[in-house]
Design a protein around this motif. Structure first.
Motif, PDB file in Angstrom:
ATOM      1  N   ALA A  95      -5.339   3.510  -5.112  1.00  0.00           N
ATOM      2  CA  ALA A  95      -4.473   3.642  -4.054  1.00  0.00           C
ATOM      3  C   ALA A  95      -5.511   3.169  -2.791  1.00  0.00           C
ATOM      4  CB  ALA A  95      -3.975   4.881  -3.749  1.00  0.00           C
ATOM      5  N   GLU A  96      -6.741   3.876  -2.745  1.00  0.00           N
ATOM      6  CA  GLU A  96      -7.725   3.529  -1.845  1.00  0.00           C
ATOM      7  C   GLU A  96      -8.110   1.995  -1.970  1.00  0.00           C
ATOM      8  OE1 GLU A  96     -10.444   6.445  -1.896  1.00  0.00           O
ATOM      9  OE2 GLU A  96      -9.022   7.934  -0.998  1.00  0.00           O
ATOM     10  N   PHE A  97      -8.328   1.486  -3.145  1.00  0.00           N
ATOM     11  CA  PHE A  97      -8.860   0.090  -3.373  1.00  0.00           C
ATOM     12  C   PHE A  97      -7.825  -0.744  -2.655  1.00  0.00           C
ATOM     13  CE2 PHE A  97      -8.711  -3.454  -6.162  1.00  0.00           C
ATOM     14  CZ  PHE A  97     -10.113  -4.298  -5.700  1.00  0.00           C
ATOM     15  N   PHE A  98      -6.488  -0.622  -3.232  1.00  0.00           N
ATOM     16  CA  PHE A  98      -5.541  -1.524  -2.943  1.00  0.00           C
ATOM     17  C   PHE A  98      -5.147  -1.385  -1.457  1.00  0.00           C
ATOM     18  CE2 PHE A  98      -4.643  -1.606  -7.426  1.00  0.00           C
ATOM     19  CZ  PHE A  98      -4.899  -2.998  -7.592  1.00  0.00           C
ATOM     20  N   ALA A  99      -5.297  -0.212  -0.832  1.00  0.00           N
ATOM     21  CA  ALA A  99      -4.966  -0.015   0.394  1.00  0.00           C
ATOM     22  C   ALA A  99      -5.969  -0.794   1.464  1.00  0.00           C
ATOM     23  CB  ALA A  99      -5.354   1.380   1.183  1.00  0.00           C
ATOM     24  N   GLY A 100      -7.153  -0.941   0.786  1.00  0.00           N
ATOM     25  CA  GLY A 100      -8.301  -1.635   1.745  1.00  0.00           C
ATOM     26  C   GLY A 100      -8.283  -3.280   1.689  1.00  0.00           C
ATOM     27  N   LEU A 101      -7.522  -3.815   0.765  1.00  0.00           N
ATOM     28  CA  LEU A 101      -7.120  -5.168   0.542  1.00  0.00           C
ATOM     29  C   LEU A 101      -6.376  -5.994   1.604  1.00  0.00           C
ATOM     30  CD1 LEU A 101      -6.958  -5.546  -3.231  1.00  0.00           C
ATOM     31  CD2 LEU A 101      -8.919  -5.974  -2.073  1.00  0.00           C
ATOM     32  N   SER A 102      -6.486  -7.161   2.111  1.00  0.00           N
ATOM     33  CA  SER A 102      -5.715  -7.640   3.115  1.00  0.00           C
ATOM     34  C   SER A 102      -4.249  -8.290   2.385  1.00  0.00           C
ATOM     35  CB  SER A 102      -6.495  -8.929   3.573  1.00  0.00           C
ATOM     36  OG  SER A 102      -6.542  -9.918   2.782  1.00  0.00           O
ATOM     37  N   PRO A 103      -3.333  -8.343   3.312  1.00  0.00           N
ATOM     38  CA  PRO A 103      -2.077  -8.653   2.675  1.00  0.00           C
ATOM     39  C   PRO A 103      -2.140 -10.098   2.094  1.00  0.00           C
ATOM     40  CG  PRO A 103      -1.719  -8.089   4.907  1.00  0.00           C
ATOM     41  CD  PRO A 103      -3.340  -8.134   4.831  1.00  0.00           C
ATOM     42  N   LEU A 104      -2.852 -11.111   2.445  1.00  0.00           N
ATOM     43  CA  LEU A 104      -3.241 -12.122   1.896  1.00  0.00           C
ATOM     44  C   LEU A 104      -3.830 -12.091   0.209  1.00  0.00           C
ATOM     45  CD1 LEU A 104      -2.697 -15.350   2.047  1.00  0.00           C
ATOM     46  CD2 LEU A 104      -5.140 -15.405   3.037  1.00  0.00           C
ATOM     47  N   THR A 105      -4.900 -11.094   0.219  1.00  0.00           N
ATOM     48  CA  THR A 105      -5.428 -10.920  -1.052  1.00  0.00           C
ATOM     49  C   THR A 105      -4.473 -10.303  -1.907  1.00  0.00           C
ATOM     50  OG1 THR A 105      -7.603 -10.546   0.172  1.00  0.00           O
ATOM     51  CG2 THR A 105      -7.319  -9.833  -2.014  1.00  0.00           C
ATOM     52  N   LEU A 106      -3.541  -9.335  -1.306  1.00  0.00           N
ATOM     53  CA  LEU A 106      -2.565  -8.786  -2.157  1.00  0.00           C
ATOM     54  C   LEU A 106      -1.538  -9.844  -2.749  1.00  0.00           C
ATOM     55  CD1 LEU A 106      -1.934  -5.463  -0.378  1.00  0.00           C
ATOM     56  CD2 LEU A 106      -2.993  -5.834  -2.443  1.00  0.00           C
ATOM     57  N   MET A 107      -1.184 -10.568  -1.844  1.00  0.00           N
ATOM     58  CA  MET A 107      -0.285 -11.620  -2.241  1.00  0.00           C
ATOM     59  C   MET A 107      -0.839 -12.650  -3.366  1.00  0.00           C
ATOM     60  SD  MET A 107       1.320 -14.732  -0.161  1.00  0.00           S
ATOM     61  CE  MET A 107      -0.390 -15.712  -0.390  1.00  0.00           C
ATOM     62  N   ALA A 108      -2.073 -12.933  -3.241  1.00  0.00           N
ATOM     63  CA  ALA A 108      -2.795 -13.844  -4.085  1.00  0.00           C
ATOM     64  C   ALA A 108      -2.908 -12.981  -5.493  1.00  0.00           C
ATOM     65  CB  ALA A 108      -4.301 -14.059  -3.689  1.00  0.00           C
ATOM     66  N   LEU A 109      -2.975 -11.770  -5.555  1.00  0.00           N
ATOM     67  CA  LEU A 109      -3.208 -10.864  -6.915  1.00  0.00           C
ATOM     68  C   LEU A 109      -1.852 -10.929  -7.304  1.00  0.00           C
ATOM     69  CD1 LEU A 109      -5.499  -8.112  -5.710  1.00  0.00           C
ATOM     70  CD2 LEU A 109      -6.002  -9.902  -7.348  1.00  0.00           C
TER      71      LEU A 109
END
Length: 87
Positions: A24-38
C-alpha cells in the motif's frame, strides 16, 4: 554462561510491517500517471493471456465419434473431403 546470556542487551522487536502495508505504501508513493501506465500494461497482459488461452482452445481438435448406426468406414469417408468424389 547463563549470566553472560542474561547480561546481553535485549534485541529490539523490530518486526517488519506486513506485506499489505508495504504494498500500500509503495503504490501510494507512485504518481497518477505511473499508476495509469501500470493499469494499462496490466490490462494488455490480461488480454494477451486471454488471447493465447483462447487460441489454444480453438486449435484443440475434438475427436469425432461415429454414430453406432453408421459403419465407421462410411462415417470417416463423409468427413474426409479428399475421399469424396467430384461434386
Amino acid at each position: 554462561m547463563f549470566a553472560a546470556i542474561d547480561a546481553e542487551p535485549a534485541l529490539a522487536g523490530a518486526a517488519s510491517p506486513p506485506i499489505s502495508r508495504r504494498l500500500a505504501e509503495f503504490f501510494a508513493g507512485l504518481s497518477p500517471l505511473t499508476l495509469m501506465a501500470l493499469a494499462v500494461v496490466g490490462a494488455l497482459a490480461l488480454l494477451l493471456q486471454a488471447g493465447v488461452i483462447g487460441s489454444i482452445l480453438m486449435l484443440a481438435t475434438l475427436p469425432v465419434y461415429p454414430f453406432s448406426s453408421t459403419s465407421s468406414r462410411k462415417c470417416y469417408r463423409s468427413l474426409d473431403k479428399s475421399a469424396q468424389g467430384p461434386a
